[in-house]
Design a protein around this motif. Structure first.
Motif, PDB file in Angstrom:
ATOM      1  N   PHE A 115       0.806  -1.212   0.000  1.00  0.00           N
ATOM      2  CA  PHE A 115       0.000   0.000   0.000  1.00  0.00           C
ATOM      3  C   PHE A 115       0.845   1.272   0.000  1.00  0.00           C
ATOM      4  O   PHE A 115       0.310   2.367   0.172  1.00  0.00           O
ATOM      5  N   ASP A 116       2.147   1.111  -0.142  1.00  0.00           N
ATOM      6  CA  ASP A 116       3.091   2.235  -0.213  1.00  0.00           C
ATOM      7  C   ASP A 116       2.922   3.207   0.956  1.00  0.00           C
ATOM      8  O   ASP A 116       2.898   4.415   0.796  1.00  0.00           O
ATOM      9  N   THR A 117       2.799   2.645   2.147  1.00  0.00           N
ATOM     10  CA  THR A 117       2.660   3.469   3.348  1.00  0.00           C
ATOM     11  C   THR A 117       3.463   2.845   4.486  1.00  0.00           C
ATOM     12  O   THR A 117       3.603   1.635   4.573  1.00  0.00           O
ATOM     13  N   GLY A 118       3.994   3.670   5.338  1.00  0.00           N
ATOM     14  CA  GLY A 118       4.711   3.180   6.502  1.00  0.00           C
ATOM     15  C   GLY A 118       6.185   2.945   6.245  1.00  0.00           C
ATOM     16  O   GLY A 118       6.673   3.009   5.125  1.00  0.00           O
ATOM     17  N   ASP A 119       6.883   2.659   7.345  1.00  0.00           N
ATOM     18  CA  ASP A 119       8.316   2.398   7.300  1.00  0.00           C
ATOM     19  C   ASP A 119       8.593   1.173   8.164  1.00  0.00           C
ATOM     20  O   ASP A 119       7.953   0.967   9.199  1.00  0.00           O
ATOM     21  N   THR A 120       9.541   0.357   7.769  1.00  0.00           N
ATOM     22  CA  THR A 120       9.816  -0.886   8.488  1.00  0.00           C
ATOM     23  C   THR A 120      11.147  -0.875   9.225  1.00  0.00           C
ATOM     24  O   THR A 120      11.499  -1.873   9.851  1.00  0.00           O
ATOM     25  N   MET A 121      11.881   0.219   9.176  1.00  0.00           N
ATOM     26  CA  MET A 121      13.231   0.241   9.727  1.00  0.00           C
ATOM     27  C   MET A 121      13.260  -0.112  11.214  1.00  0.00           C
ATOM     28  O   MET A 121      13.974  -1.027  11.629  1.00  0.00           O
ATOM     29  N   LEU A 122      12.517   0.589  12.031  1.00  0.00           N
ATOM     30  CA  LEU A 122      12.545   0.348  13.474  1.00  0.00           C
ATOM     31  C   LEU A 122      11.997  -1.032  13.818  1.00  0.00           C
ATOM     32  O   LEU A 122      12.578  -1.756  14.632  1.00  0.00           O
ATOM     33  N   ILE A 123      10.901  -1.420  13.186  1.00  0.00           N
ATOM     34  CA  ILE A 123      10.298  -2.729  13.460  1.00  0.00           C
ATOM     35  C   ILE A 123      11.259  -3.852  13.082  1.00  0.00           C
ATOM     36  O   ILE A 123      11.408  -4.827  13.822  1.00  0.00           O
ATOM     37  N   SER A 124      11.930  -3.722  11.941  1.00  0.00           N
ATOM     38  CA  SER A 124      12.862  -4.766  11.518  1.00  0.00           C
ATOM     39  C   SER A 124      14.065  -4.864  12.454  1.00  0.00           C
ATOM     40  O   SER A 124      14.543  -5.965  12.744  1.00  0.00           O
ATOM     41  N   GLN A 125      14.535  -3.737  12.958  1.00  0.00           N
ATOM     42  CA  GLN A 125      15.668  -3.774  13.887  1.00  0.00           C
ATOM     43  C   GLN A 125      15.276  -4.414  15.216  1.00  0.00           C
ATOM     44  O   GLN A 125      16.041  -5.208  15.770  1.00  0.00           O
ATOM     45  N   ILE A 126      14.100  -4.067  15.719  1.00  0.00           N
ATOM     46  CA  ILE A 126      13.641  -4.676  16.974  1.00  0.00           C
ATOM     47  C   ILE A 126      13.471  -6.174  16.792  1.00  0.00           C
ATOM     48  O   ILE A 126      13.914  -6.974  17.625  1.00  0.00           O
ATOM     49  N   HIS A 127      12.832  -6.573  15.696  1.00  0.00           N
ATOM     50  CA  HIS A 127      12.650  -8.012  15.451  1.00  0.00           C
ATOM     51  C   HIS A 127      14.001  -8.717  15.310  1.00  0.00           C
ATOM     52  O   HIS A 127      14.170  -9.839  15.805  1.00  0.00           O
ATOM     53  N   GLY A 128      14.953  -8.082  14.653  1.00  0.00           N
ATOM     54  CA  GLY A 128      16.276  -8.690  14.489  1.00  0.00           C
ATOM     55  C   GLY A 128      16.958  -8.960  15.815  1.00  0.00           C
ATOM     56  O   GLY A 128      17.509 -10.042  16.034  1.00  0.00           O
ATOM     57  N   VAL A 129      16.917  -7.988  16.710  1.00  0.00           N
ATOM     58  CA  VAL A 129      17.534  -8.169  18.033  1.00  0.00           C
ATOM     59  C   VAL A 129      16.805  -9.258  18.814  1.00  0.00           C
ATOM     60  O   VAL A 129      17.432 -10.130  19.431  1.00  0.00           O
ATOM     61  N   LEU A 130      15.476  -9.232  18.778  1.00  0.00           N
ATOM     62  CA  LEU A 130      14.700 -10.253  19.494  1.00  0.00           C
ATOM     63  C   LEU A 130      14.954 -11.638  18.925  1.00  0.00           C
ATOM     64  O   LEU A 130      15.034 -12.620  19.668  1.00  0.00           O
ATOM     65  N   PHE A 131      15.097 -11.733  17.600  1.00  0.00           N
ATOM     66  CA  PHE A 131      15.353 -13.031  16.990  1.00  0.00           C
ATOM     67  C   PHE A 131      16.718 -13.575  17.404  1.00  0.00           C
ATOM     68  O   PHE A 131      16.867 -14.773  17.633  1.00  0.00           O
ATOM     69  N   ILE A 132      17.714 -12.712  17.504  1.00  0.00           N
ATOM     70  CA  ILE A 132      19.041 -13.165  17.958  1.00  0.00           C
ATOM     71  C   ILE A 132      18.953 -13.718  19.378  1.00  0.00           C
ATOM     72  O   ILE A 132      19.529 -14.774  19.682  1.00  0.00           O
ATOM     73  N   ILE A 133      18.214 -13.038  20.248  1.00  0.00           N
ATOM     74  CA  ILE A 133      18.035 -13.530  21.615  1.00  0.00           C
ATOM     75  C   ILE A 133      17.290 -14.868  21.594  1.00  0.00           C
ATOM     76  O   ILE A 133      17.646 -15.803  22.318  1.00  0.00           O
ATOM     77  N   TYR A 134      16.272 -14.980  20.746  1.00  0.00           N
ATOM     78  CA  TYR A 134      15.531 -16.236  20.605  1.00  0.00           C
ATOM     79  C   TYR A 134      16.452 -17.378  20.169  1.00  0.00           C
ATOM     80  O   TYR A 134      16.381 -18.482  20.713  1.00  0.00           O
ATOM     81  N   VAL A 135      17.321 -17.111  19.215  1.00  0.00           N
ATOM     82  CA  VAL A 135      18.256 -18.141  18.736  1.00  0.00           C
ATOM     83  C   VAL A 135      19.179 -18.591  19.870  1.00  0.00           C
ATOM     84  O   VAL A 135      19.405 -19.792  20.056  1.00  0.00           O
ATOM     85  N   ILE A 136      19.678 -17.652  20.648  1.00  0.00           N
ATOM     86  CA  ILE A 136      20.557 -17.998  21.772  1.00  0.00           C
ATOM     87  C   ILE A 136      19.824 -18.878  22.775  1.00  0.00           C
ATOM     88  O   ILE A 136      20.340 -19.910  23.220  1.00  0.00           O
ATOM     89  N   PHE A 137      18.596 -18.496  23.136  1.00  0.00           N
ATOM     90  CA  PHE A 137      17.832 -19.273  24.111  1.00  0.00           C
ATOM     91  C   PHE A 137      17.415 -20.635  23.557  1.00  0.00           C
ATOM     92  O   PHE A 137      17.376 -21.625  24.288  1.00  0.00           O
ATOM     93  N   ALA A 138      17.116 -20.707  22.255  1.00  0.00           N
ATOM     94  CA  ALA A 138      16.771 -21.996  21.643  1.00  0.00           C
ATOM     95  C   ALA A 138      17.986 -22.918  21.621  1.00  0.00           C
ATOM     96  O   ALA A 138      17.866 -24.117  21.903  1.00  0.00           O
ATOM     97  N   PHE A 139      19.165 -22.369  21.305  1.00  0.00           N
ATOM     98  CA  PHE A 139      20.393 -23.174  21.354  1.00  0.00           C
ATOM     99  C   PHE A 139      20.664 -23.655  22.775  1.00  0.00           C
ATOM    100  O   PHE A 139      21.062 -24.803  22.985  1.00  0.00           O
ATOM    101  N   ASP A 140      20.440 -22.799  23.754  1.00  0.00           N
ATOM    102  CA  ASP A 140      20.645 -23.182  25.148  1.00  0.00           C
ATOM    103  C   ASP A 140      19.707 -24.322  25.539  1.00  0.00           C
ATOM    104  O   ASP A 140      20.137 -25.321  26.122  1.00  0.00           O
TER     105      ASP A 140
END
Length: 109
Positions: free
Chosen positions: A33-58
């Motif tokens: 729809f050519d509206t909005g920005d994903t920069m902040l959301i993608s960065q937050i998800h990226g950091v959370l996903f890295i933490i998820y990967v660490i905890f899943a490996f643990d």
């Protein structure tokens, strides 16, 4: 395995799943729809996903999962809605391995 290992994994699985849905919605809005920005959301998800990967490996290392199962759990964090189905199954299997930290007492015969 301690209960907090499973709890950390469960919390991050749900948080990561929700942020993945938010990110997916933002991508649809931006490119559909050519509206909005994903920069902040993608960065937050990226950091959370890295933490998820660490905890899943643990969790996987403490539960002694085969590598294929660990890859399946990690892939669930990349597919929208998949974590909501995989996490309860993983929790059921891992609960059997949770100890309360007490030393087992041998019964005398």
């Amino acid at each position: 395995m301690k209960a907090n290992v499973l709890t950390r994994y469960r919390v991050m699985a749900y948080i990561t799943a929700v942020w993945l849905l938010v990110f997916t919605g933002a991508i649809v809005l931006k490119y559909g729809f050519d509206t909005g920005d994903t920069m902040l959301i993608s960065q937050i998800h990226g950091v959370l996903f890295i933490i998820y990967v660490i905890f899943a490996f643990d969790l996987g290392s403490k539960a002694k999962w085969p590598f294929g199962k660990l890859l399946w759990v990690l892939a669930a964090g990349c597919i929208p809605f998949a974590s909501f189905f995989v996490e309860p199954k993983v929790t059921r299997e891992a609960r059997a391995l949770v100890t309360d930290g007490a030393t087992p007492v041998k019964a005398e015969a």
